[in-house]
Scaffold this motif. Structure first.
Motif, PDB file in Angstrom:
ATOM      1  N   LYS A  20       0.839  -1.197   0.000  1.00  0.00           N
ATOM      2  CA  LYS A  20       0.000   0.000   0.000  1.00  0.00           C
ATOM      3  C   LYS A  20       0.878   1.252   0.000  1.00  0.00           C
ATOM      4  O   LYS A  20       1.874   1.325   0.721  1.00  0.00           O
ATOM      5  CB  LYS A  20      -0.909  -0.009   1.230  1.00  0.00           C
ATOM      6  N   ASN A  21       0.508   2.223  -0.840  1.00  0.00           N
ATOM      7  CA  ASN A  21       1.193   3.515  -1.015  1.00  0.00           C
ATOM      8  C   ASN A  21       2.494   3.417  -1.803  1.00  0.00           C
ATOM      9  O   ASN A  21       3.159   4.429  -2.018  1.00  0.00           O
ATOM     10  CB  ASN A  21       1.467   4.199   0.331  1.00  0.00           C
ATOM     11  N   ILE A  38      -0.144   4.495  -8.343  1.00  0.00           N
ATOM     12  CA  ILE A  38       0.158   4.295  -6.930  1.00  0.00           C
ATOM     13  C   ILE A  38      -0.816   3.300  -6.311  1.00  0.00           C
ATOM     14  O   ILE A  38      -2.037   3.420  -6.465  1.00  0.00           O
ATOM     15  CB  ILE A  38       0.090   5.634  -6.168  1.00  0.00           C
ATOM     16  N   ILE A  63      -3.099   1.853  -3.634  1.00  0.00           N
ATOM     17  CA  ILE A  63      -3.794   2.348  -2.444  1.00  0.00           C
ATOM     18  C   ILE A  63      -4.197   1.177  -1.536  1.00  0.00           C
ATOM     19  O   ILE A  63      -4.760   1.383  -0.470  1.00  0.00           O
ATOM     20  CB  ILE A  63      -5.018   3.205  -2.812  1.00  0.00           C
TER      21      ILE A  63
END
Length: 218
Positions: A36-37, A98, A100
């Motif tokens: 994530k991220n 990206i 999430i």
């Protein structure tokens, strides 16, 4: 690998399931995982691969010189990204992709799609037709986004976006994939101003909402 997502992907429409594995080998496919991220593809990169999101969700984000971000699109499982950039030789990515959520991505070498296949795959031409259709459909969606951003007021932008979502979901009650900051980034507006406008529209009976769930009034 989630093969059901691959075989149901529009890129492989019309191709027999037993042929898909052969095509994946021909396309030099490989799988990669992201937290994530984490950035999956970075703006400025020159890419040769298109990605299929096998697991998780991601955002396509455009950043300006000062670091301000605009969300171009939300990617769900099974969606494809990077195909337009990968098809243009030596063209740099103009956006970031990206994660999430924790994501799993299958990459395919696009040069093996747009050039003559050395293995003479029977379904190669179908794959190319599907790719062209996908790029055309995304171009239509981009035109819709440009139409939305051309609206002059926050209210017009919000109502245009929510109208599209209601039509897409086939219901006046639906969930959107963005929190308030992400929605503000997607619409290209200030978050505080967006929240204030949503509150006014709710008081006027135009819509109601709770977190990411919206209901449009008749």
């Amino acid at each position: 690998m989630n093969f059901s997502i691959i075989k149901n992907n529009p890129l492989f429409r019309g191709i027999a399931e037993h042929e898909i594995e052969k095509l994946l080998n021909c396309l030099n496919s490989y799988k990669k995982e992201y937290k994530k991220n984490q950035t999956i593809v970075r703006s400025g990169e020159k890419i040769q691969n298109i990605g299929i999101l096998l697991k998780g969700e991601a955002h396509i984000v455009k950043s300006d010189y000062w670091g301000n971000q605009t969300i171009i699109a939300h990617l769900y499982e099974g969606e494809v990204f990077g195909e337009a950039y990968a098809c243009v030789s030596q063209n740099e990515m103009g956006v970031n992709v990206i994660a999430i959520q924790d994501c799993e991505v299958l990459f395919l070498n696009v040069s093996h799609i747009i050039k003559i296949c050395p293995c003479s795959c029977e379904y190669h031409h179908i794959l190319l037709q599907n790719l062209i259709e996908m790029i055309a459909k995304k171009n239509i969606l981009l035109n819709h986004k440009l139409s939305l951003l051309s609206k002059k007021t926050i209210r017009e932008k919000v109502l245009s976006y929510l109208s599209q979502q209601a039509i897409q979901h086939g219901s006046k009650i639906f969930d959107i994939p963005y929190n308030r900051q992400q929605l503000a980034d997607y619409l290209g507006v200030d978050r505080s101003a967006l929240s204030a406008e949503l509150s006014r529209m709710q008081k006027e009976g135009i819509l109601s909402y709770y977190k990411n769930t919206f209901k449009l009034q008749q």
